[in-house]
Design a protein around this motif. Sequence first.
Motif, short mmCIF file in Angstrom:
data_model
loop_
_atom_site.label_atom_id
_atom_site.label_comp_id
_atom_site.label_asym_id
_atom_site.label_seq_id
_atom_site.Cartn_x
_atom_site.Cartn_y
_atom_site.Cartn_z
N VAL A 19 0.87 -1.17 0.00
CA VAL A 19 0.00 0.00 0.00
C VAL A 19 0.91 1.23 0.00
N ARG A 20 0.32 2.45 0.01
CA ARG A 20 1.16 3.65 0.02
C ARG A 20 1.93 3.72 1.34
N PRO A 21 3.15 4.32 1.34
CA PRO A 21 3.92 4.41 2.59
C PRO A 21 3.15 5.03 3.74
N LEU A 26 -2.04 1.14 8.63
CA LEU A 26 -3.48 0.81 8.55
C LEU A 26 -3.73 -0.68 8.35
N VAL A 27 -2.77 -1.39 7.82
CA VAL A 27 -2.98 -2.81 7.49
C VAL A 27 -1.64 -3.54 7.57
N LEU A 83 -7.32 -6.22 4.14
CA LEU A 83 -7.61 -5.76 2.78
C LEU A 83 -6.50 -4.80 2.38
N ASN A 84 -5.69 -5.22 1.42
CA ASN A 84 -4.57 -4.40 0.94
C ASN A 84 -4.73 -4.22 -0.57
N ILE A 85 -5.12 -3.02 -0.99
CA ILE A 85 -5.15 -2.74 -2.42
C ILE A 85 -3.83 -2.04 -2.76
N ALA A 89 -3.23 0.86 -7.53
CA ALA A 89 -4.49 0.29 -8.02
C ALA A 89 -5.68 0.78 -7.21
N GLN A 90 -5.44 1.68 -6.26
CA GLN A 90 -6.54 2.16 -5.40
C GLN A 90 -7.47 3.09 -6.18
N GLY A 91 -8.73 3.12 -5.77
CA GLY A 91 -9.70 4.03 -6.37
C GLY A 91 -10.31 3.52 -7.66
#
Length: 151
Positions: A19-21, A26-27, A83-85, A89-91
């Motif tokens: 995910v973003r740094p 968050l996950v 849940l890791n997008i 690829a997010q949004g």
Amino acid sequence: MRLERITPKNYETALALSVRPDQEDLVAPVVKSLAEAYVFPDQAWPRLIYDGDRVVGFVMAFLGIPWDPGRDPADLRSGLWRLNIAADAQGSGYGRFAVGAVCAEIRARGGVRAYVTWEPRVGGPEQFYLKLGFRPTGERSGGQTVGVLDL
Ligand SMILES: CC(C)(COP(=O)(O)OP(=O)(O)OC[C@H]1O[C@@H](n2cnc3c(N)ncnc32)[C@H](O)[C@@H]1OP(=O)(O)O)[C@@H](O)C(=O)NCCC(=O)NCCS
């Protein structure tokens, strides 16, 4: 979009997902989730999210886990464990798709509710889950907000 099991062919791609740094608190990373899936093989349901041949994320459900064994061992719950997008690829609707797929799996096993916990901070996934229909139960788990969706 589809979900696939983790296999000898795709596990390294799964481990490379990030995910973003600024979202790393968050996950948990996929490697930790796969370790948990190894330890809890009957309750963990880990899957890779694909769009065509491209891996865009990772989701892991928990299925029938005692929520607070010390208080009520009969309170078995199911829901989203991870849940890791992928950052790039997010949004694009992959998170919504993965939540729907987990809810379908829970329904297929006779469940009527899906639970999730999230970090209640600005920039976290709260609005995402509220948009999908989850509502806070009023509980906290490890400092996180507990949400539930009636299926
Ligand atoms: C939160 C996360 C899972 C969302 O997945 P995604 O694929 O980016 O979300 P989607 O594209 O499916 O979005 C579905 C809807 O939620 C909205 N949404 C998604 N993330 C949001 C956010 N952080 N805040 C507000 N709205 C958000 C989208 O705009 C979209 O709304 P729309 O249908 O009206 O356009 C993803 O951003 C992610 O992996 N974040 C980092 C790790 C994390 O927080 N995981 C959850 C741990 S509990």
